[in-house]
Every structure is written in structure tokens, then in C-alpha cells.
Enzyme design. Structure first.
Site, PDB file in Angstrom:
ATOM      1  N   HIS A 148       0.807  -1.234   0.000  1.00 28.10           N
ATOM      2  CA  HIS A 148       0.000   0.000   0.000  1.00 28.10           C
ATOM      3  C   HIS A 148       0.836   1.278   0.000  1.00 28.10           C
ATOM      4  O   HIS A 148       0.304   2.357  -0.268  1.00 28.10           O
ATOM      5  CB  HIS A 148      -0.923   0.046   1.219  1.00 28.10           C
TER       6      HIS A 148
HETATM    7 ZN   LIG Z   1      -4.160  -6.960   3.088  1.00 30.26          ZN
END
Ligand SMILES: [Zn+2]
Ligand SMILES: [Zn+2]
Length: 410
Positions: A148
Site C-alpha cells: 500500500h
Molecule cells: Zn491486506
């Protein structure tokens, strides 16, 4: 090193015995956001301990190798300089920089944060290097997969995006086509963003639909920038998707696209949070479904990228019941010696689990679903089935860009 043909003379040959480089040392457990945070490093400690108990790390074809932390130049292949400086500052002072995602509830600041994060990135780059130079056929960094992290901000428990940095290193060193397959329950948004307009990288992410789960991206119509149409692939699955449906979606999307793209290296992210017991998401896979997916990715690495395969960990917040077994299966698979799902977990490991977590460890390496029966796309699809709808949306969005028929090709 940059032959277009993955089996060409300039590429390292496939040796066929699954030499595996494991990137691990105890310092990797220093990536620790502190008590109460879901991503507790005990999950990687218990993974390595379980793999050791099965003797995986002592096999002749498995090497556990050292590595250096990624330096600023390496981190800078993906991350912006002011962000790297902010991570260093936060890690040295403990002070937040909320504008850049540092010090939020998801990404609390901890002392040594830069060093711990750069170490994970360095481990993934070392894995990429080993695979690219042919020192090892496969490499695995179970502490990695921090998918992320964005160029200029921390996000979703991720400070530096080690898979993106490893891929960027491969490109810097002559790779012309790298495929990234992300089977974490969350969208691999940071890796997708890093290469969204780069035709040299295909990112494929299978995840719970962004309608119900962080990070809110990963819709099928996210397909790549103007210079790289069809290079981003997203399969957004409905909550409640289990082994058979998940694997059906995988088979209907991943193999045909990998064959069409013909990557020189396969990089995979193995977040274990699609499991039914994971507290942060809503898919209902078993360890057996996960193990089946790992075996398929291993097979595909040999089929499409001459065996060059870098596997990382990722999410996974059922620290005891799920992650250690899932990733021990991954390491065993990558070592070419899968563990019998019916095998009992070793006594020594169960004792360690009790000691470290006060939990009762799982007794077997299976969740009881030894064979997952998968109906493939060839047998037809059901327009009323929400998983089939999700698969078809993805196939319609990207298959034509690769000369594939969204309805029929497999
Ligand atoms: Zn995840
Ligand atoms: Zn292999």
C-alpha cells in the site's frame, strides 16, 4: 540480461530443481508498530519457526542469505525524497508527520522506523537480484509485500513499498517485462500506482471489492495509463467469496494474461488476509485454498518466466491460526517440497506458540479441505453469479488489450 525471450541465451537458464533463496534474519521482526496494532511481527517469527521445524531451511536447495537495507537511491526508485526524509525524521524523533500518513492509527510512528522499513525493502531487492542473476531460481521474503505504500505517503501499515522497489530494481537492471500478482485480500494499490503508466510492468490484483474494503480502489476499470493500456488488472470479488470461487476467478484471469504478457520475472504478494478467520476482511478462503493458489503461481512461474520468481508476504492478521501455516506452505512450495496438508504441526512449534502468544496452535497444516474442486471458465459462466460477474468485468476490461477474447479465452 535483457533478452526478450525468457528462455533466450542472455537469460539465466531454468535449472528445474527449485533453488530457493530465503531472505530472513531476526532484524526483520523489528518492523513493529507496537502493542495493539494488527500487524504484529510475531506472525513472521512463527512462520520462520514453523518452516524451521519442518526442516525447510536446512534443505540442500534452500539458502538463507544476508542482505543490506535499501539505501536512499534504491528507495528513491519508487519514493519521493521528501517522504524518505520524513520517514527518517519520524523514526529518529518519534514525531508524527500526518500529512504524509506517518503517525496515523494505521501507521503509528516508531523509533527506528526508517531502518526497519528499509531493511524489508533491501530483503526484497536482494531476492530480486538473486533471481535475476540466476543465483537462485526462486526467492522469498515473508516479511515483505508492503503493497500500500505510495510514492509520497505511508498507507495501510506500509512505509516503503518493497515489491515496487524490487520491481523497479529489476527494470533498472535490464528487465523489460515484469509481472506482479497480488493475492492479498486488499487491492495492491501502491504497486499499481508505481507502474500504472509503464508498459513494462503488468500488475494483477485479486481482492475483496473496494466497495466494502480498504483502500477503496481496485475496480476493474482501472486498467493502466495511456502508455500502458491493459497493464493494470483488478479482480474485485464480493464479500463471502470462498476457495472454489476464488480459485475459479484466479484461473479465469491470471494464467491467460501471464501467458500473453510473457514476463521475464514473476513477483507475487501473498497477503494471507483472504482467509475466513482474518479479522480485517470478509473473504472466506481456507489455508488449503491459499496453498492451492501458491502452487499455481509456482507452476506459472516455471511456465511463463523461466522459473524466475520472487514471492513476498503481505497482510494477514490472524497471527497464529493462519499466517504461519499459510506462509510455511508457501516456502515449502517454493522449495519444491510441498508439505502434506494432513501433516501435524510439530510439537516444538506448538510449544513456542503457547509461550509467545498464550494461544493454542492449530494442530494440522490443513483446514480440512484437502482438495479444492475448481470449475474452470471453460465449463461456462453464470451471468447471475456475482463472482462470475466480477470475473467477466475484469476480462472485458483488459483481455482485448492483449488480443484475448473476454468470453472464451482461457
Ligand atoms: Zn491486506
Ligand atoms: Zn520451482
Amino acid at each position: 540480461m535483457s533478452s526478450r525471450d525468457s528462455g533466450g541465451a542472455a537469460s539465466p537458464p531454468s535449472r528445474g530443481h527449485c533453488g530457493l533463496r530465503v531472505l530472513w534474519d531476526e532484524r526483520l521482526a523489528g518492523y513493529d508498530f507496537g502493542p495493539g496494532h494488527p500487524m504484529n511481527p510475531v506472525r513472521v517469527e512463527l512462520t520462520i519457526a514453523l518452516a524451521r521445524e519442518f526442516g525447510l531451511l536446512d534443505r540442500a536447495n534452500v539458502t538463507v542469505a544476508g542482505f543490506d537495507a535499501a539505501d536512499d537511491a534504491l528507495l528513491g526508485l519508487v519514493h519521493e525524497e521528501p517522504y524518505i526524509a520524513a520517514v527518517k525524521h519520524a523514526g529518529a524523533t518519534g514525531l508524527p508527520e500526518l500529512r504524509l500518513g506517518l503517525g496515523s492509527a494505521d501507521n503509528p510512528v516508531f523509533l527506528g522506523m526508517h531502518d526497519a522499513s528499509a531493511l524489508i525493502a533491501g530483503a526484497s531487492v536482494a531476492g530480486a537480484r538473486a533471481v535475476w542473476t540466476g543465483e537462485a531460481e526462486h526467492a522469498a521474503n515473508v516479511s515483505g509485500g508492503l503493497h500500500h505504500a505510495l510514492a509520497g505517503a505511508a498507507s495501510g501499515f506500509c512505509i516503503y513499498n518493497d515489491p515496487a522497489i524490487a520491481i523497479a530494481w529489476l527494470l533498472e537492471n535490464g528487465a523489460e517485462r515484469v509481472a506482479y500478482v497480488d493475492i492479498d485480500v486488499h487491492h495492491g494499490d501502491g504497486v499499481q500506482a508505481a507502474f500504472y503508466d509503464d508498459p513494462r510492468v503488468m500488475t494483477i490484483s485479486l481482492h475483496e471489492t473496494p466497495r466494502t474494503l480498504f483502500p477503496g480502489t481496485g475496480f476493474p476499470n482501472e486498467t493502466g495509463g495511456p502508455n500502458a493500456p491493459g497493464s493494470a488488472v483488478n479482480v474485485a470479488l464480493p464479500p463471502g467469496t470462498g476457495d472454489a470461487a476464488w480459485l475459479r476467478a484466479f484461473e479465469a484471469v491470471v494464467p491467460p494474461l501471464l501467458r500473453a504478457f510473457a514476463p521475464q520475472v514473476l513477483v507475487t504478494q501473498h497477503g494471507a488476509d483472504a482467509h475466513a478467520l482474518d479479522p480485517l476482511a470478509h473473504l472466506i478462503l481456507s489455508v488449503d485454498g491459499q496453498r492451492t493458489a501458491y502452487a499455481r503461481l509456482h507452476e506459472l512461474a516455471h511456465e511463463v518466466s523461466g522459473g524466475r520468481w520472487l514471492a513476498t508476504g503481505g497482510g494477514g492478521y490472524e497471527l497464529v491460526q493462519v499466517v504461519p501455516r499459510a506462509w510455511t506452505h508457501l516456502l515449502a512450495e517454493a522449495a519444491g517440497r510441498p508439505i502434506d496438508p494432513l501433516a501435524a504441526t510439530p510439537d516444538g512449534w506448538r510449544g513456542l506458540v503457547r509461550l509467545r502468544t498464550e494461544e493454542i496452535a492449530p494442530r494440522r497444516m490443513t483446514d480440512g479441505t484437502s482438495e479444492v474442486h475448481v470449475q474452470t471458465w471453460e465449463s461456462g459462466y453464470d451471468p447471475a453469479n456475482p463472482v462470475d460477474q466480477a470475473v467477466l468485468a475484469t476480462r472485458r476490461a483488459v483481455f482485448p488489450e492483449h488480443g484475448l477474447d473476454p468470453m472464451t479465452d482461457i
